[in-house]
Design a protein around this motif. Structure first.
Motif, mmCIF file in Angstrom:
data_model
loop_
_atom_site.group_PDB
_atom_site.id
_atom_site.type_symbol
_atom_site.label_atom_id
_atom_site.label_comp_id
_atom_site.label_asym_id
_atom_site.label_seq_id
_atom_site.Cartn_x
_atom_site.Cartn_y
_atom_site.Cartn_z
ATOM 1 N N GLN A 136 0.849 -1.191 0.000
ATOM 2 C CA GLN A 136 0.000 0.000 0.000
ATOM 3 C C GLN A 136 0.885 1.241 0.000
ATOM 4 O OE1 GLN A 136 -2.709 -0.188 3.325
ATOM 5 N NE2 GLN A 136 -3.730 -2.035 2.584
ATOM 6 N N GLU A 139 0.466 5.449 0.153
ATOM 7 C CA GLU A 139 -0.398 6.612 0.327
ATOM 8 C C GLU A 139 0.457 7.874 0.269
ATOM 9 O OE1 GLU A 139 -3.594 6.450 0.403
ATOM 10 O OE2 GLU A 139 -3.817 4.276 0.667
ATOM 11 N N THR A 177 -5.512 9.106 -6.918
ATOM 12 C CA THR A 177 -6.552 8.110 -6.658
ATOM 13 C C THR A 177 -6.851 7.299 -7.917
ATOM 14 O OG1 THR A 177 -7.554 9.481 -4.931
ATOM 15 C CG2 THR A 177 -8.937 7.781 -5.914
ATOM 16 N N GLU A 188 -4.777 6.772 -10.518
ATOM 17 C CA GLU A 188 -3.621 6.010 -10.986
ATOM 18 C C GLU A 188 -3.025 5.090 -9.921
ATOM 19 O OE1 GLU A 188 -2.692 5.990 -13.988
ATOM 20 O OE2 GLU A 188 -3.562 7.808 -14.875
ATOM 21 N N GLN A 189 -3.504 5.156 -8.690
ATOM 22 C CA GLN A 189 -2.842 4.502 -7.562
ATOM 23 C C GLN A 189 -2.680 2.997 -7.744
ATOM 24 O OE1 GLN A 189 -4.840 5.206 -3.847
ATOM 25 N NE2 GLN A 189 -3.129 4.482 -2.613
ATOM 26 N N ASP A 190 -3.729 2.311 -8.134
ATOM 27 C CA ASP A 190 -3.666 0.850 -8.245
ATOM 28 C C ASP A 190 -2.611 0.406 -9.256
ATOM 29 O OD1 ASP A 190 -5.649 0.664 -6.366
ATOM 30 O OD2 ASP A 190 -7.267 0.298 -7.803
ATOM 31 N N VAL A 191 -2.526 1.119 -10.372
ATOM 32 C CA VAL A 191 -1.545 0.769 -11.403
ATOM 33 C C VAL A 191 -0.127 0.977 -10.886
ATOM 34 C CG1 VAL A 191 -0.673 1.361 -13.697
ATOM 35 C CG2 VAL A 191 -3.147 1.299 -13.269
ATOM 36 N N VAL A 233 0.948 1.108 -7.709
ATOM 37 C CA VAL A 233 1.269 0.187 -6.616
ATOM 38 C C VAL A 233 1.593 -1.204 -7.161
ATOM 39 C CG1 VAL A 233 0.324 -1.009 -4.603
ATOM 40 C CG2 VAL A 233 -0.024 1.447 -4.864
ATOM 41 N N ALA A 234 0.811 -1.682 -8.110
ATOM 42 C CA ALA A 234 1.069 -2.999 -8.698
ATOM 43 C C ALA A 234 2.427 -3.032 -9.394
ATOM 44 C CB ALA A 234 -0.043 -3.356 -9.683
ATOM 45 N N GLU A 260 5.209 -3.027 -6.624
ATOM 46 C CA GLU A 260 5.284 -4.306 -5.909
ATOM 47 C C GLU A 260 5.933 -5.384 -6.773
ATOM 48 O OE1 GLU A 260 2.102 -7.572 -4.363
ATOM 49 O OE2 GLU A 260 1.921 -5.569 -3.467
#
Length: 257
Positions: A159, A161, A201, A203-206, A208-209, A212
């Motif tokens: 995660q 932030e 918000t 673009e966050q998921d892209v 973070v993936a 990781e």
């Protein structure tokens, strides 16, 4: 900040016991802070404070909602990365427990020469060419993860932030009409934090993936014992490798003492 540095920071966290982590990581970061005006070859890092891009670079941005432009930068300088403050360290080396690192940068700012052709929200046309400055106050970065179980290292549930306290932007000649130019600057400086939060918000998921995956690609090559040797300055060719800060003088903050 350089991805390899974040990976090394994460590795320190993974390979330390909860009781000893705080002092080890703070010592490491203080050693880093004192050297951030120099390149650090063993981390693959250029000088970070100031971070410089002296050569000409072309840029293209299209986030489909707010900005669509092509342009360039020259003589880019970013300041303030070495003034970070550690707000929270909460590290677990046992799987299923979430670890967290929370850092604030009180003031970061950049200066550059720029050009930009495009639009804002497909309504206002950009025709910028000149000096550009921008500053961010109280930028807080929170990075948390869960350690995977297994022989080789890995994380899951990453995660990230980000929070901004304030934003100030000044781009010379951004728009041809001076009144509109002043209005857009006032609007960005008033609402820029909210706009950037909306973009993050979206673009966050892209992001973070992507981060990781690259962290796991790097640390997944190693066992815990391997990483401890690397951090301690051993385990390279011939059984030895240089310490992380080998040959880099800790003199970047001497003028502030």
């Amino acid at each position: 900040m350089n991805l390899k540095f974040l990976i090394v920071l994460l590795v320190f966290a993974i390979t330390s016991s909860q009781a000893s982590f705080e002092s080890q990581i703070i010592d490491f970061l203080e050693e880093l802070r004192m050297r951030m005006c120099h390149p650090i070859p063993n981390l693959g890092m250029p000088a970070l404070d100031p971070f410089q891009i002296p050569e000409h670079h072309e840029i293209a941005v299209d986030n489909k909602y707010f900005v669509d432009f092509i342009g360039s930068i020259d003589d880019f300088f970013l300041h303030g990365l070495s003034d970070f403050k550690i707000n929270d360290l909460n590290i677990y080396t046992v799987p299923l427990r979430r670890s967290t690192i929370n850092v604030t940068f009180p003031l970061t700012w950049f200066q550059t020469l720029y050009s930009a052709k495009g639009s804002l929200a497909y309504i206002v046309n950009l025709a910028g060419d000149g000096n550009a400055e921008a500053s961010i106050t109280d930028f807080t970065f929170s990075f948390s993860w869960i350690l995977k179980s297994g022989i080789h290292l890995g994380i899951r549930g990453l995660q990230i932030e980000m929070y901004l306290g304030g934003l100030n932007v000044d781009f010379q000649n951004l728009l041809e009409e001076e009144r509109i130019n002043e209005f857009i600057h006032a609007l960005i400086n008033e609402l820029g934090v909210e706009l950037l939060d909306d973009i993050w918000t979206y673009e966050q998921d892209v992001v973070v993936a992507w981060v990781e995956t690259r962290i796991n690609n790097f640390i997944g090559q190693y066992t815990l014992a391997d990483i401890i040797k690397i951090i301690a300055g051993g385990g390279g060719e011939g059984g030895e490798s240089k310490p992380i800060f080998d040959g880099v003088e800790p003199d970047c903050k001497l003028s502030e003492d």
